[in-house]
Every structure is written in structure tokens, then in C-alpha cells.
Motif scaffolding. Sequence first.
Motif, PDB file in Angstrom:
ATOM      1  N   SER A 269      59.644  39.344  31.545  1.00 47.87           N
ATOM      2  CA  SER A 269      60.601  40.365  31.141  1.00 47.87           C
ATOM      3  C   SER A 269      60.690  41.447  32.197  1.00 47.87           C
ATOM      4  O   SER A 269      59.747  41.649  32.976  1.00 47.87           O
ATOM      5  CB  SER A 269      60.189  41.011  29.812  1.00 47.87           C
ATOM      6  OG  SER A 269      60.138  40.070  28.767  1.00 47.87           O
TER       7      SER A 269
ATOM      8  N   THR B  34      62.749  48.217  32.270  1.00 45.90           N
ATOM      9  CA  THR B  34      63.728  49.043  32.969  1.00 45.90           C
ATOM     10  C   THR B  34      63.159  50.407  33.322  1.00 45.90           C
ATOM     11  O   THR B  34      62.382  50.987  32.541  1.00 45.90           O
ATOM     12  CB  THR B  34      64.986  49.206  32.102  1.00 45.90           C
ATOM     13  OG1 THR B  34      65.474  47.907  31.732  1.00 45.90           O
ATOM     14  CG2 THR B  34      66.084  49.953  32.839  1.00 45.90           C
TER      15      THR B  34
ATOM     16  N   VAL C 246      63.995  43.873  28.975  1.00 48.50           N
ATOM     17  CA  VAL C 246      64.976  42.773  29.022  1.00 48.50           C
ATOM     18  C   VAL C 246      64.211  41.467  29.219  1.00 48.50           C
ATOM     19  O   VAL C 246      63.588  41.256  30.265  1.00 48.50           O
ATOM     20  CB  VAL C 246      65.989  42.969  30.165  1.00 48.50           C
ATOM     21  CG1 VAL C 246      66.992  41.812  30.186  1.00 48.50           C
ATOM     22  CG2 VAL C 246      66.702  44.309  30.032  1.00 48.50           C
TER      23      VAL C 246
ATOM     24  N   TRP D 142      69.873  40.201  33.947  1.00 51.95           N
ATOM     25  CA  TRP D 142      70.144  41.585  34.320  1.00 51.95           C
ATOM     26  C   TRP D 142      70.496  41.667  35.798  1.00 51.95           C
ATOM     27  O   TRP D 142      70.218  40.749  36.565  1.00 51.95           O
ATOM     28  CB  TRP D 142      68.927  42.488  34.033  1.00 51.95           C
ATOM     29  CG  TRP D 142      67.930  42.521  35.160  1.00 51.95           C
ATOM     30  CD1 TRP D 142      67.960  43.308  36.282  1.00 51.95           C
ATOM     31  CD2 TRP D 142      66.762  41.698  35.302  1.00 51.95           C
ATOM     32  NE1 TRP D 142      66.889  43.038  37.108  1.00 51.95           N
ATOM     33  CE2 TRP D 142      66.147  42.052  36.531  1.00 51.95           C
ATOM     34  CE3 TRP D 142      66.196  40.709  34.507  1.00 51.95           C
ATOM     35  CZ2 TRP D 142      64.975  41.437  36.963  1.00 51.95           C
ATOM     36  CZ3 TRP D 142      65.038  40.102  34.963  1.00 51.95           C
ATOM     37  CH2 TRP D 142      64.436  40.469  36.165  1.00 51.95           C
TER      38      TRP D 142
END
Length: 229
Positions: A80, A83, A114, A146
Amino acid sequence: MLDMKRALDLKALAATCPVAPGDYQTARYALPVADGAVGLELVAPQGSGHVDATDEDVFVFVLDGQFSINAHSMVVGQGSKVTAGTAFDWSATPGTRVFAMRVREPHMSEPGVVRIDPTAAMSPSSPPPVEYLTGPTPACQSAPAWRSCDGQFYGGIWSATPYYRKKVPYVHDEFMYLLEGSVSFVNEAGEEQTFKAGDAFLICRGASCSWESRDVVKKVYVIFRPTAS
């Protein structure tokens, strides 16, 4: 001394990583990088703790064990992106090893985590440039997860039918985890390396290698491609 001109087998490196298990923020082994634009690290977290928000996007991938970010738990083969601007609590089971890829994000976006979903629906995407290929052009698909605001740091899922690509220099740092198939690389020194489904590896800027896949390949990818200054 690591040879950064070859593909780095991250699971093999993690198994011999010279760092004692401990806090996620300090139990780290830094891999050599071309410059300070990206951080590439093997991490040996154990226990639990808290991380304050920073100005970096951080991709974390579990090589061994289990690692949790807030209520988001990841096991081997899962990764993952945290951010920039996201504070989080973490926990890790004994024996956990994680790969971390850090990039400073000058334009802050919405905080959060994400996840890269290996089952995400994919759409047709551009194949490698034809001048790099020997043989038929592969059919490629991808599912981006992303892309940073400045476009330099991005990740997702990608697949391709079999193809052969000549040696080309990498202008980016790329993490790969094979979900399906196998890939063989030959670097500038003539060394051949083969990776199969379940392998996680890294090819860094400055390396030059060919690509040969004889069956359909599907992979998780995370790329840092610095823009020209």
C-alpha cells in the motif's frame, strides 16, 4: 556492497538484512540510491507504534510476516501507499520484513492509505516501444492505483503477453512483484536472472537489462521516474 546494476531479489536480501527487529521508523537498512530523490529501505518492524505525518509518499510491501497500518492489515505479497500527510498507528508480528520506497511529495493531496488490489479490473495499455522489441508486440493491460501530483511516483497492476525486449537503460526505479508468470533479465555484465510468481525485486536507475517472458506475466509495479530538471 550491493551491485545496483542488477535486479535485487528483495526476499533474499531481507533474509540476510543486517538490522535487528524493532521500531518501524528506526529498524531500517538503506539500499544505495543514485541521489536523495528516493529512499529504498528494508525494514524489520516488530511490536507496535505511531508515525506522525510527513511530507513523503511511502509505499510499503510485506515480504514476510504481517504489517498493519491503522485498521489496514497486510500479509506477504500485499502493498500500500501511505500518502504524504498521513499519521498512522502500526503493528507487526515477529519476523516481519517490509520493503519501503519513499518519495517526497511537494504538492500535498488527501491523506490516506491506497492499497494496490491484485484483482482490480484492467484496461488495455501501451506496449513497450517497438524499437526495443525483437518479435511480436505484446498485448498489455494495466490498472493504475495512484499517481502523485507531479507524476513522478505511481503504482498499480500490469500484465503482458509473452515478449522479448532488448537491453535498455532504466531511467526510473521500479519495484516489481510477480503475480503470474516468470521473467528473465540479462544485465550489462551478461548475468541472467529469472524471477517467478511470488518473487519481489527491484531494478534501479542506471541499470541496463533485457526482458524475456515466455508466458503471460502479471505484476504489481511501483515506479519513481524523476522529471527532467
